[in-house]
Scaffold this motif. Structure first.
Motif, PDB file in Angstrom:
ATOM      1  N   LYS A   8       0.856  -1.180   0.000  1.00 17.81           N
ATOM      2  CA  LYS A   8       0.000   0.000   0.000  1.00 17.81           C
ATOM      3  C   LYS A   8       0.894   1.233   0.000  1.00 17.81           C
ATOM      4  CE  LYS A   8      -3.618   2.244   2.682  1.00 17.81           C
ATOM      5  NZ  LYS A   8      -4.449   2.201   3.880  1.00 17.81           N
ATOM      6  N   ASN A   9       0.465   2.286  -0.682  1.00 14.68           N
ATOM      7  CA  ASN A   9       1.226   3.527  -0.722  1.00 14.68           C
ATOM      8  C   ASN A   9       0.701   4.513   0.317  1.00 14.68           C
ATOM      9  OD1 ASN A   9       2.855   2.625  -2.798  1.00 14.68           O
ATOM     10  ND2 ASN A   9       1.566   3.486  -4.380  1.00 14.68           N
ATOM     11  N   PHE A  10       1.614   5.164   1.004  1.00 15.55           N
ATOM     12  CA  PHE A  10       1.295   6.170   2.007  1.00 15.55           C
ATOM     13  C   PHE A  10       1.975   7.470   1.600  1.00 15.55           C
ATOM     14  CE2 PHE A  10       0.816   2.181   4.163  1.00 15.55           C
ATOM     15  CZ  PHE A  10      -0.222   2.369   5.051  1.00 15.55           C
ATOM     16  N   GLN A  11       1.192   8.489   1.315  1.00 17.71           N
ATOM     17  CA  GLN A  11       1.748   9.789   0.925  1.00 17.71           C
ATOM     18  C   GLN A  11       1.885  10.660   2.164  1.00 17.71           C
ATOM     19  OE1 GLN A  11      -0.128  11.682  -2.395  1.00 17.71           O
ATOM     20  NE2 GLN A  11       0.830  13.637  -1.982  1.00 17.71           N
ATOM     21  N   VAL A  12       3.022  11.369   2.268  1.00 16.09           N
ATOM     22  CA  VAL A  12       3.209  12.321   3.351  1.00 16.09           C
ATOM     23  C   VAL A  12       2.293  13.502   3.040  1.00 16.09           C
ATOM     24  CG1 VAL A  12       4.842  13.818   4.548  1.00 16.09           C
ATOM     25  CG2 VAL A  12       5.595  11.577   3.727  1.00 16.09           C
ATOM     26  N   ASP A  20       5.493  11.412  11.193  1.00 18.13           N
ATOM     27  CA  ASP A  20       4.052  11.218  11.373  1.00 18.13           C
ATOM     28  C   ASP A  20       3.525  10.173  10.392  1.00 18.13           C
ATOM     29  OD1 ASP A  20       3.994  13.204  13.336  1.00 18.13           O
ATOM     30  OD2 ASP A  20       3.293  14.760  11.954  1.00 18.13           O
ATOM     31  N   CYS A  21       3.986  10.250   9.148  1.00 15.93           N
ATOM     32  CA  CYS A  21       3.553   9.312   8.119  1.00 15.93           C
ATOM     33  C   CYS A  21       4.006   7.889   8.469  1.00 15.93           C
ATOM     34  CB  CYS A  21       4.090   9.730   6.751  1.00 15.93           C
ATOM     35  SG  CYS A  21       3.562   8.662   5.401  1.00 15.93           S
ATOM     36  N   ILE A  36       9.610   6.983  -2.320  1.00 18.81           N
ATOM     37  CA  ILE A  36       9.582   7.597  -3.644  1.00 18.81           C
ATOM     38  C   ILE A  36       9.418   9.095  -3.443  1.00 18.81           C
ATOM     39  CG2 ILE A  36       8.396   7.670  -5.868  1.00 18.81           C
ATOM     40  CD1 ILE A  36       7.184   4.854  -4.903  1.00 18.81           C
ATOM     41  N   GLU A  37      10.314   9.860  -4.035  1.00 15.34           N
ATOM     42  CA  GLU A  37      10.275  11.310  -3.883  1.00 15.34           C
ATOM     43  C   GLU A  37      10.249  11.949  -5.266  1.00 15.34           C
ATOM     44  OE1 GLU A  37      12.918  14.618  -1.522  1.00 15.34           O
ATOM     45  OE2 GLU A  37      12.895  12.560  -0.785  1.00 15.34           O
ATOM     46  N   LYS A  38       9.261  12.821  -5.484  1.00 16.75           N
ATOM     47  CA  LYS A  38       9.134  13.490  -6.779  1.00 16.75           C
ATOM     48  C   LYS A  38       9.097  14.997  -6.561  1.00 16.75           C
ATOM     49  CE  LYS A  38       5.907   9.959  -8.262  1.00 16.75           C
ATOM     50  NZ  LYS A  38       4.524   9.719  -8.625  1.00 16.75           N
ATOM     51  N   GLU A  58       6.851  15.734  -3.416  1.00 14.34           N
ATOM     52  CA  GLU A  58       5.860  14.754  -2.987  1.00 14.34           C
ATOM     53  C   GLU A  58       6.635  13.530  -2.521  1.00 14.34           C
ATOM     54  OE1 GLU A  58       3.459  12.047  -5.811  1.00 14.34           O
ATOM     55  OE2 GLU A  58       2.199  13.799  -5.440  1.00 14.34           O
ATOM     56  N   ILE A  59       6.361  13.082  -1.292  1.00 14.23           N
ATOM     57  CA  ILE A  59       7.045  11.910  -0.745  1.00 14.23           C
ATOM     58  C   ILE A  59       6.004  10.824  -0.504  1.00 14.23           C
ATOM     59  CG2 ILE A  59       8.449  10.992   1.153  1.00 14.23           C
ATOM     60  CD1 ILE A  59       9.424  13.892   1.614  1.00 14.23           C
TER      61      ILE A  59
END
Length: 67
Positions: A8-12, A20-21, A36-38, A58-59
């Motif tokens: 599952k993906n969790f976005q900060v 926190d994430c 993954i950092e964009k 976006e992390i």
């Protein structure tokens, strides 16, 4: 892929720290396996020329269910 290794993906989120994430992931029973950092850019026009200005990043963490 079996149900035990479901990812599952969790976005900060905007007002959330990386810690926190990661804590949210752990509370949902996941461990991080990949980050993954964009970069995020915004188009701006300067002297008739379009330029891309960095405005943030976006992390996203990919998580795997704890076994």
């Amino acid at each position: 892929m079996d149900a035990m290794s479901k990812k599952k993906n969790f976005q900060v989120e905007e007002n959330e720290t990386i810690s926190d994430c990661l804590a949210r992931m752990e509370s949902e029973g996941y461990v991080p396996v990949r980050r993954i950092e964009k970069p995020l850019f915004e188009e701006q026009t300067e002297n008739g020329e379009t330029i891309h200005v960095p405005i943030g990043r976006e992390i996203v963490f990919e998580g795997k269910i704890m076994t």
